[in-house]
Design an enzyme around this catalytic site. Structure first.
Site, short mmCIF file in Angstrom:
data_model
loop_
_atom_site.label_atom_id
_atom_site.label_comp_id
_atom_site.label_asym_id
_atom_site.label_seq_id
_atom_site.Cartn_x
_atom_site.Cartn_y
_atom_site.Cartn_z
CG ASN A 1 13.99 -3.62 0.41
OD1 ASN A 1 14.91 -3.32 -0.32
ND2 ASN A 1 12.94 -2.82 0.59
CG PHE B 1 11.34 -2.00 -11.75
CD1 PHE B 1 11.24 -0.79 -12.42
CD2 PHE B 1 12.40 -2.85 -12.04
CE1 PHE B 1 12.19 -0.43 -13.37
CE2 PHE B 1 13.35 -2.49 -12.99
CZ PHE B 1 13.25 -1.29 -13.66
N1 CTP Z 1 5.87 0.77 -4.85
C1 CTP Z 1 5.65 2.04 -4.38
N2 CTP Z 1 5.27 2.25 -3.08
C2 CTP Z 1 5.10 1.20 -2.25
C3 CTP Z 1 5.34 -0.11 -2.70
C4 CTP Z 1 5.73 -0.30 -4.02
O1 CTP Z 1 5.81 3.00 -5.15
N3 CTP Z 1 4.73 1.42 -1.00
C5 CTP Z 1 6.26 0.58 -6.25
C6 CTP Z 1 7.66 0.05 -6.46
O2 CTP Z 1 8.58 1.12 -6.61
C7 CTP Z 1 7.53 -0.76 -7.73
C8 CTP Z 1 6.09 -1.24 -7.71
O3 CTP Z 1 5.42 -0.39 -6.79
O4 CTP Z 1 7.70 0.03 -8.88
C9 CTP Z 1 5.89 -2.66 -7.31
O5 CTP Z 1 6.54 -2.92 -6.10
P1 CTP Z 1 6.48 -4.39 -5.45
O6 CTP Z 1 7.20 -4.35 -4.15
O7 CTP Z 1 6.86 -5.40 -6.50
O8 CTP Z 1 4.94 -4.60 -5.23
P2 CTP Z 1 3.87 -4.06 -4.25
O9 CTP Z 1 2.96 -3.16 -5.01
O10 CTP Z 1 4.47 -3.53 -3.01
O11 CTP Z 1 3.06 -5.40 -3.96
P3 CTP Z 1 3.48 -6.72 -3.15
O12 CTP Z 1 4.53 -6.27 -2.16
O13 CTP Z 1 2.21 -7.15 -2.55
O14 CTP Z 1 4.03 -7.69 -4.17
#
Ligand code: CTP
Length: 398
Positions: A212, A324
């Site tokens: 990403n 975040f």
């Molecule tokens: N995060 C994590 N491990 C993952 C995905 C996300 O630790 N596999 C953590 C990120 O570091 C961040 C938080 O979760 O602090 C939210 O990440 P985000 O990408 O906004 O959300 P997701 O939980 O992945 O949900 P979605 O993609 O459905 O919005």
């Protein structure tokens, strides 16, 4: 800001020596005590009386002057300051420091300064051809590697009429660099902060991956700010183009699963965990060991990666957990859900559609959502400013 700080200001013989008078004035205005050491050549450009009058302290220039009172003045001068700044630093002076030559007071003091205990900033000033001379370039690179900090000269019209790099940075810029090197506050002394940053890469084959746009800037700013405030900092980062901030323990990783493993391994050390990393939620089910050759359409099945933050929330012990949320819609609603689902103390909600906010910018505009439901809407600010603000808020929760 520089109250209680002593700065040793070394001045060598270059036309930019007149700027050191202004630098001394600015430092004193910020509350610093300024101790000047001049070389004999510097005295041809600016008088010791000027510097003495500005700083209110005697100016030192000789290795053997009985009136100084101490027989080891070079050691005393090297131990007293919180920081050493040499401005201007001539090509000759850089050469002497690089070679370890100590043939006058200032070069001897520099040799006696313990770089692990106090930073040394060098502000070169010279003709542009001299600045680009291979000997000078090599000396600068060598000194950088040894831990000296450079206030790189500016490009412009030089005193000799030449145009190019070599003009010493302006006193105000140098002041900013000096201020940046001092911790704002030591309120994280004794605490360990674990920060995850950057994207993860999920390999499809040796040359392709899913990832990403995360630049890692927010996480690196947090790591830097936490370190400046006195924390031990563990920075676990996916691939980025950034240099890890000085003094942090850096653990580079590539995939979400590697990040998971390192986080779980280091977890027991942390008092605060901040998960800025944009972890890939999915990875290809299969990573091919050879480059996939093109043929017909290709179907890649993606499987779920571990949710590191979710796991940290479910195991939550004594650490403060900050997440975040990167959203493109329903910002507060989605962020609230993540805060509750992942058992967080604080979530930083990022609206990726806002101008100046999100992955690739130096700035960010966020809302802070707390466990008790309270929301704090923040204005646009740099990621570095935001990092300090987040750390301030976390400190209140601790
Ligand atoms: N995060 C994590 N491990 C993952 C995905 C996300 O630790 N596999 C953590 C990120 O570091 C961040 C938080 O979760 O602090 C939210 O990440 P985000 O990408 O906004 O959300 P997701 O939980 O992945 O949900 P979605 O993609 O459905 O919005």
């Amino acid at each position: 800001m520089l109250k209680d700080k002593t700065i040793l200001l070394g001045i060598t013989g270059g036309i930019a020596a007149y700027k050191s008078a202004e630098l001394a004035r600015l430092l004193i205005k910020e509350g610093a005590a300024v101790q000047v050491v001049m070389t004999a050549n510097a005295e041809a450009f600016i008088t010791p009386l000027t510097m003495r009058t500005l700083t209110g302290r005697p100016v030192y220039s000789s290795l053997f002057n009985p009136s100084y009172g101490s027989a080891t003045v070079h050691i005393d001068l090297a131990r007293e300051p919180h920081m050493v700044v040499v401005a201007p630093a001539t090509a000759n002076f850089l050469g002497k420091i690089a070679a370890g030559i100590a043939d006058d007071l200032l070069s001897t003091v520099l040799l006696a300064v313990n770089l692990k205990e106090r930073p040394v900033i060098l502000a070169p000033s010279m003709n542009t051809v001299m600045f680009h001379n291979a000997a000078v370039r090599e000396n600068i690179e060598l000194l950088r590697k040894r831990g000296y900090i450079f206030a790189d000269p500016l490009a412009g019209v030089l005193a000799c009429g030449d145009v190019g790099e070599g003009r010493m940075v302006e006193p105000a810029q140098l002041l900013q660099l000096i201020k940046d090197k001092f911790p704002a506050r030591e309120d994280y002394g004794g605490l360990t902060v674990l920060v995850t940053a950057g994207p993860t890469r999920e390999l499809l084959d040796p040359v392709r991956f899913f990832s990403n746009h995360s630049s890692g800037r927010m996480g690196y700013a947090l790591a830097r700010a936490a370190r400046e405030r006195g924390a031990r900092v563990l920075l676990i980062s996916g691939p980025t183009a950034l240099e890890p901030p000085p003094g942090v323990e850096f653990h580079p990783v590539v995939s979400a699963r590697e990040m998971y493993d390192v986080v779980m391994d280091k977890l027991f050390l942390a008092d605060v965990i901040i998960k800025t990393a944009a972890v890939a939620d999915y990875r290809p089910e299969e990573t091919y060991s050879q480059k996939i050759k093109k043929g017909g359409d290709l179907l890649v099945r993606l499987v779920r990666n571990p949710d590191i933050l979710q796991e940290l929330g479910s195991r939550k012990g004594n650490y403060i957990l900050v997440g975040f949320a990167a959203e493109t819609e329903n910002l507060l609603n989605n962020a609230h859900k993540k805060l509750a689902a992942k058992n967080l103390d604080l979530i930083v909600a990022n609206d990726l559609t806002e101008e100046g906010a999100g992955f690739t910018y130096e700035t960010n505009k966020v809302n802070l959502l707390y466990r008790d439901g309270h929301v704090e809407e923040l204005p646009l600010m740099t990621k570095y400013e935001l990092a300090h603000l987040i750390l301030e808020r976390i400190k209140i929760i601790i």
